[in-house]
Design a protein around this motif. Sequence first.
Motif, PDB file in Angstrom:
ATOM      1  N   PHE A  56      37.438  38.657  45.122  1.00 56.31           N
ATOM      2  CA  PHE A  56      37.709  38.164  43.757  1.00 56.31           C
ATOM      3  C   PHE A  56      37.127  39.117  42.717  1.00 56.31           C
ATOM      4  CE2 PHE A  56      37.935  33.682  45.592  1.00 56.31           C
ATOM      5  CZ  PHE A  56      39.310  33.628  45.497  1.00 56.31           C
ATOM      6  N   PHE A  57      35.897  39.577  42.940  1.00 56.24           N
ATOM      7  CA  PHE A  57      35.294  40.506  41.990  1.00 56.24           C
ATOM      8  C   PHE A  57      36.038  41.834  41.975  1.00 56.24           C
ATOM      9  CE2 PHE A  57      31.591  37.741  41.831  1.00 56.24           C
ATOM     10  CZ  PHE A  57      31.162  37.927  40.528  1.00 56.24           C
ATOM     11  N   LYS A  58      36.481  42.309  43.124  1.00 58.25           N
ATOM     12  CA  LYS A  58      37.150  43.605  43.212  1.00 58.25           C
ATOM     13  C   LYS A  58      38.498  43.575  42.502  1.00 58.25           C
ATOM     14  CE  LYS A  58      38.279  47.575  45.518  1.00 58.25           C
ATOM     15  NZ  LYS A  58      38.086  48.661  44.618  1.00 58.25           N
ATOM     16  N   TRP A  59      39.310  42.577  42.780  1.00 59.89           N
ATOM     17  CA  TRP A  59      40.673  42.596  42.277  1.00 59.89           C
ATOM     18  C   TRP A  59      40.923  41.710  41.054  1.00 59.89           C
ATOM     19  CZ3 TRP A  59      40.212  42.886  47.792  1.00 59.89           C
ATOM     20  CH2 TRP A  59      40.508  44.154  48.284  1.00 59.89           C
ATOM     21  N   PHE A  60      40.037  40.791  40.748  1.00 55.25           N
ATOM     22  CA  PHE A  60      40.192  39.946  39.563  1.00 55.25           C
ATOM     23  C   PHE A  60      38.932  39.989  38.712  1.00 55.25           C
ATOM     24  CE2 PHE A  60      42.578  37.841  43.042  1.00 55.25           C
ATOM     25  CZ  PHE A  60      43.857  38.085  42.570  1.00 55.25           C
ATOM     26  N   GLY A  61      38.229  41.116  38.704  1.00 49.21           N
ATOM     27  CA  GLY A  61      36.930  41.250  38.073  1.00 49.21           C
ATOM     28  C   GLY A  61      36.822  40.727  36.657  1.00 49.21           C
ATOM     29  N   PRO A  62      37.584  41.276  35.704  1.00 42.61           N
ATOM     30  CA  PRO A  62      37.444  40.810  34.317  1.00 42.61           C
ATOM     31  C   PRO A  62      37.759  39.325  34.143  1.00 42.61           C
ATOM     32  CG  PRO A  62      38.608  42.899  34.380  1.00 42.61           C
ATOM     33  CD  PRO A  62      38.464  42.440  35.801  1.00 42.61           C
ATOM     34  N   THR A  63      38.774  38.851  34.826  1.00 45.58           N
ATOM     35  CA  THR A  63      39.132  37.433  34.726  1.00 45.58           C
ATOM     36  C   THR A  63      38.047  36.554  35.328  1.00 45.58           C
ATOM     37  OG1 THR A  63      41.457  38.067  34.911  1.00 45.58           O
ATOM     38  CG2 THR A  63      40.921  35.751  35.266  1.00 45.58           C
ATOM     39  N   LEU A  64      37.518  36.955  36.486  1.00 46.09           N
ATOM     40  CA  LEU A  64      36.464  36.181  37.141  1.00 46.09           C
ATOM     41  C   LEU A  64      35.188  36.189  36.308  1.00 46.09           C
ATOM     42  CD1 LEU A  64      35.449  34.566  39.571  1.00 46.09           C
ATOM     43  CD2 LEU A  64      34.796  36.742  40.620  1.00 46.09           C
ATOM     44  N   VAL A  65      34.831  37.340  35.756  1.00 44.41           N
ATOM     45  CA  VAL A  65      33.620  37.415  34.929  1.00 44.41           C
ATOM     46  C   VAL A  65      33.786  36.571  33.672  1.00 44.41           C
ATOM     47  CG1 VAL A  65      32.175  38.979  33.567  1.00 44.41           C
ATOM     48  CG2 VAL A  65      32.904  39.648  35.852  1.00 44.41           C
ATOM     49  N   ASN A  66      34.974  36.576  33.086  1.00 42.60           N
ATOM     50  CA  ASN A  66      35.242  35.720  31.929  1.00 42.60           C
ATOM     51  C   ASN A  66      35.109  34.247  32.316  1.00 42.60           C
ATOM     52  OD1 ASN A  66      36.013  35.078  29.257  1.00 42.60           O
ATOM     53  ND2 ASN A  66      38.125  34.783  29.928  1.00 42.60           N
ATOM     54  N   TRP A  67      35.613  33.876  33.481  1.00 49.81           N
ATOM     55  CA  TRP A  67      35.483  32.500  33.950  1.00 49.81           C
ATOM     56  C   TRP A  67      34.018  32.149  34.205  1.00 49.81           C
ATOM     57  CZ3 TRP A  67      33.878  30.450  38.726  1.00 49.81           C
ATOM     58  CH2 TRP A  67      34.104  29.080  38.872  1.00 49.81           C
ATOM     59  N   LEU A  68      33.271  33.069  34.840  1.00 55.88           N
ATOM     60  CA  LEU A  68      31.850  32.817  35.096  1.00 55.88           C
ATOM     61  C   LEU A  68      31.055  32.655  33.803  1.00 55.88           C
ATOM     62  CD1 LEU A  68      31.092  35.255  38.059  1.00 55.88           C
ATOM     63  CD2 LEU A  68      31.008  32.767  38.135  1.00 55.88           C
ATOM     64  N   SER A  69      31.464  33.368  32.761  1.00 53.16           N
ATOM     65  CA  SER A  69      30.742  33.282  31.490  1.00 53.16           C
ATOM     66  C   SER A  69      31.164  32.077  30.663  1.00 53.16           C
ATOM     67  CB  SER A  69      30.972  34.549  30.673  1.00 53.16           C
ATOM     68  OG  SER A  69      32.282  34.560  30.159  1.00 53.16           O
ATOM     69  N   MET A  70      32.132  31.336  31.173  1.00 56.56           N
ATOM     70  CA  MET A  70      32.687  30.180  30.464  1.00 56.56           C
ATOM     71  C   MET A  70      33.278  30.603  29.126  1.00 56.56           C
ATOM     72  SD  MET A  70      29.938  27.279  31.583  1.00 56.56           S
ATOM     73  CE  MET A  70      30.996  25.841  31.424  1.00 56.56           C
ATOM     74  N   GLY A  71      33.891  31.809  29.128  1.00 53.84           N
ATOM     75  CA  GLY A  71      34.598  32.298  27.948  1.00 53.84           C
ATOM     76  C   GLY A  71      33.721  32.906  26.877  1.00 53.84           C
ATOM     77  N   GLN A  72      32.439  33.115  27.167  1.00 57.14           N
ATOM     78  CA  GLN A  72      31.546  33.675  26.151  1.00 57.14           C
ATOM     79  C   GLN A  72      30.848  34.903  26.718  1.00 57.14           C
ATOM     80  OE1 GLN A  72      28.994  30.541  24.846  1.00 57.14           O
ATOM     81  NE2 GLN A  72      30.691  29.237  24.309  1.00 57.14           N
ATOM     82  N   GLY A  73      30.548  35.838  25.851  1.00 52.52           N
ATOM     83  CA  GLY A  73      29.829  37.038  26.272  1.00 52.52           C
ATOM     84  C   GLY A  73      30.706  38.269  26.177  1.00 52.52           C
TER      85      GLY A  73
END
Length: 145
Positions: free
Chosen positions: A31-48
């Motif tokens: 998930f981090f490799k192929w959907f990194g920006p989307t996953l990080v955005n989801w982990l941040s709950m849309g902030q950061g």
Amino acid sequence: MDQKAPFPIFPMHFRGLLLLAGMYTIAWSAFFKWFGPTLVNWLSMGQGSFEGLSASYYGTFGLLVGLVIFVSAFYPVSWIYLIGAGIIGKIMLALWFSFGFLPNIGWNKRSGFHLIFNELIWLVPMILILLRAKAVKKYLIQSEK
């Protein structure tokens, strides 16, 4: 009369836990490799801010760690060094996430879940499995003498 210590059993469910830990690490790392920006955005709950976050590198390293853990399940008593490498890899992934991602995405229930349940909680069974594999290997070496 020479009494030997009882044989330390390496149960099959320990191998299953290693396989599961490896597959789980591979899945999240993919998930981090192929959907990194989307996953990080989801982990941040849309902030950061996410500029400069190395989600792809983190995912690639996680895939390698997961593969090492997965392969270690096939011969855990002989390949103790792979279990140790998997433990060190999981610690490195936890530190990388803590210092590389958390300052930007913030601490919340999603980032906490990833850090605690995907990286840190797996260390407990993996360390127990490593200790049991060492005990079995030590017994086998002593019984050969």
